[in-house]
Design an enzyme around this catalytic site. Structure first.
Site, short mmCIF file in Angstrom:
data_model
loop_
_atom_site.label_atom_id
_atom_site.label_comp_id
_atom_site.label_asym_id
_atom_site.label_seq_id
_atom_site.Cartn_x
_atom_site.Cartn_y
_atom_site.Cartn_z
N CYS A 97 8.38 -132.06 -45.17
CA CYS A 97 8.74 -131.34 -46.39
C CYS A 97 8.66 -132.28 -47.59
O CYS A 97 9.21 -133.38 -47.58
CB CYS A 97 10.15 -130.76 -46.28
SG CYS A 97 10.67 -129.83 -47.74
N CYS A 103 16.24 -132.35 -51.82
CA CYS A 103 16.95 -131.12 -51.48
C CYS A 103 18.09 -131.46 -50.51
O CYS A 103 17.95 -132.32 -49.66
CB CYS A 103 15.98 -130.14 -50.82
SG CYS A 103 16.76 -128.76 -49.97
N CYS A 106 18.31 -130.51 -45.62
CA CYS A 106 17.97 -131.24 -44.39
C CYS A 106 18.39 -132.70 -44.50
O CYS A 106 18.34 -133.29 -45.57
CB CYS A 106 16.48 -131.18 -44.11
SG CYS A 106 15.87 -129.55 -43.67
N CYS A 178 10.30 -122.97 -47.71
CA CYS A 178 11.15 -123.86 -46.93
C CYS A 178 10.66 -123.86 -45.50
O CYS A 178 10.57 -122.80 -44.87
CB CYS A 178 12.61 -123.38 -46.99
SG CYS A 178 13.70 -124.30 -45.87
N ASN A 308 28.62 -110.16 -32.30
CA ASN A 308 27.57 -110.99 -31.73
C ASN A 308 27.74 -111.26 -30.24
O ASN A 308 26.76 -111.28 -29.49
CB ASN A 308 27.51 -112.33 -32.49
CG ASN A 308 26.37 -113.21 -32.03
OD1 ASN A 308 25.21 -112.87 -32.17
ND2 ASN A 308 26.70 -114.37 -31.47
N GLU A 324 38.72 -108.60 -35.05
CA GLU A 324 38.15 -109.12 -36.29
C GLU A 324 39.03 -108.70 -37.46
O GLU A 324 39.44 -107.54 -37.55
CB GLU A 324 36.72 -108.60 -36.49
CG GLU A 324 36.08 -109.00 -37.81
CD GLU A 324 36.08 -110.50 -38.04
OE1 GLU A 324 36.47 -110.93 -39.15
OE2 GLU A 324 35.68 -111.25 -37.11
N CYS A 394 30.96 -125.02 -34.45
CA CYS A 394 29.99 -125.71 -35.30
C CYS A 394 30.55 -127.02 -35.84
O CYS A 394 29.97 -127.61 -36.75
CB CYS A 394 29.57 -124.80 -36.46
SG CYS A 394 30.94 -124.30 -37.53
#
Length: 437
Positions: A97, A103, A106, A178, A308, A324, A394
């Protein structure tokens, strides 16, 4: 292969000039030469220059000698950016990239992809060693493509320009495409340029099913001129948009998810790497299958989102209870259950902290925000006392913390690193816990 074949390599993603060798001491303009060590979360590698404590270095790889520029200094640690690679790692490659390093999207394009996986695996292992107080060797889930994987993107807009915020800044870096986005997302970008002629637009959220795309414009009123501009410059890919006061065209997209149809709007959260998400759902389903739906197993899905995990896993068990609390996600969860005709899925509008479980659950799915589980959420998990817990995270640090907190009741059966975000610093993991006794 790239630049990892020896020799000095200029690497100045933010336009900084070459540094001088200086024996490891700070010189004018805050530059020095260091040898880097292990990778750490956030896209950094560690260095320990004599007399200054810990240095977190961006744009370097483990085992390199680099000239760095100091960008921030605290009492016991500092942050720096590599501006010249004096002795490159054999795993270093040329970033594909043209705005990599400028940017802020990444952090790891300068590492070959197999090495990215190894670094993330080591980061996850170190989090469990340091915070979880246990030494476990995570497995690496089978990876997918390192580029062209994102089915969802958030873009910044400034008049004629569209792109992303710069690294450590709110300055907009324009992009024409991108490399992380799927083609359908990139096809929408020409239509996002020039929106300043019609309204004040600062952010656009775009989601795609792989063929068509839909966009969301938070805070922006509907305008006929803007819609005509979007329709005329996206080659028919953009099929709808949500504005603050009304919608145009098809607002929602529908994605396949292990035998069910999963519908969401661009403004709602869903996993951007849809192929890896499908693989994780199948992985949990395979482990869950050992419980046996014919035996009357019940599954509790906390932080269910739009369904999900609850929706595709309903085929594996007798009943799913999906919890939820956020209003938009709950509406989409309810719609997905109805549209797929899932009679064995019961939905509950509640926060995890205030939810009151009824009856026995054989398995529990957790997919909390980055902050992990609160004390009240941890108490709820203990109260449920499910035989198996699938914890999707995460954030390696909060995952390790929470698994350690639950170690009074649960054993860590397995830990897997699932690379949902190649070329970035993000680490996704699946921990499977089994109740003791």
């Amino acid at each position: 292969m790239g630049v990892g074949q020896g020799g000095n390599t200029s690497f100045a993603p933010l336009g900084y000039p070459r540094s001088r060798k200086n024996g490891g001491h700070w010189v004018e303009e805050g530059r020095m030469t260091v040898t880097t060590g292990s990778p750490v979360h956030g896209g950094y590698v560690l260095a320990r220059p004599e007399g200054m404590g810990v240095l977190f270095v961006r744009w370097a790889l483990p085992g390199e000698v680099v000239s760095v520029r100091l960008v921030e200094r605290k009492r016991e640690y500092a942050f720096a950016e590599a501006v010249e690679v004096l002795s490159p790692s054999p795993r270093r490659v040329d970033p594909p990239c043209e705005v990599f390093g400028e940017c802020g999207g990444c952090q790891l394009q300068h590492a070959d992809y197999p090495y990215q996986l190894e670094m993330k695996r080591e980061i996850l292992r170190e989090a469990f060693r340091r915070i979880g107080k246990t030494d476990v060797a995570p497995e690496i889930a089978p990876p997918r493509e390192p580029f062209g994987y994102r089915y969802r993107g958030r873009f910044r807009v400034d008049g004629e320009k569209v792109g992303f915020h710069a690294e450590r800044s709110r300055r907009l870096v324009p992009v024409s495409r991108c490399p992380l986005m799927i083609d359908a997302i990139n096809a929408v970008l020409p239509g996002l340029r020039g929106l300043g002629r019609f309204a004040i637009v600062s952010e656009v959220q775009v989601a795609s099913d792989g063929v068509r795309a839909s966009a969301s414009f938070p805070g922006v009123p509907f305008g006929k001129g803007m819609v005509e501009h979007l329709a005329g410059r996206t080659g028919g890919v953009l099929s709808g948009a949500r504005f603050e006061d009304r919608s145009w065209g098809e607002e929602r997209i529908t994605l396949p998810l292990d035998g069910i149809s999963y519908s969401v709007s661009p403004r709602s959260f869903f996993q951007a790497n849809w192929r890896m998400n499908q693989a994780m759902v199948r992985r949990i389903g395979a482990i869950l299958g050992d419980l046996g739906a014919s035996a009357g197993a019940r599954l509790l899905d906390l932080y269910a989102g739009a369904g999900n995990f609850a929706l595709p896993l309903a085929a594996k068990v007798r009943e799913v209870v999906a919890v939820e609390g956020e209003a938009r996600s709950f509406r989409e969860l309810r719609g997905n259950v109805r549209e797929n005709g899932l009679g064995n899925v019961r939905i509950v509008r509640s926060s995890v902290e205030t939810f009151r479980p009824e009856g026995r659950f054989d398995a529990l799915v957790l997919d909390p925000p980055r902050a992990g589980l609160s004390e009240r959420s941890l108490a709820r998990v203990r109260e449920v006392a499910a035989g198996k817990v699938f914890y999707v995270s995460c954030n390696p640090a909060t995952l390790a913390r929470d698994v350690r907190s639950l170690s009074d009741r649960y054993d860590l059966a397995s830990l897997e690193m699932h690379d949902f975000f190649p070329n970035t610093h993000h680490v996704e993991a699946l921990a499977v816990l089994t109740i003791r006794g």
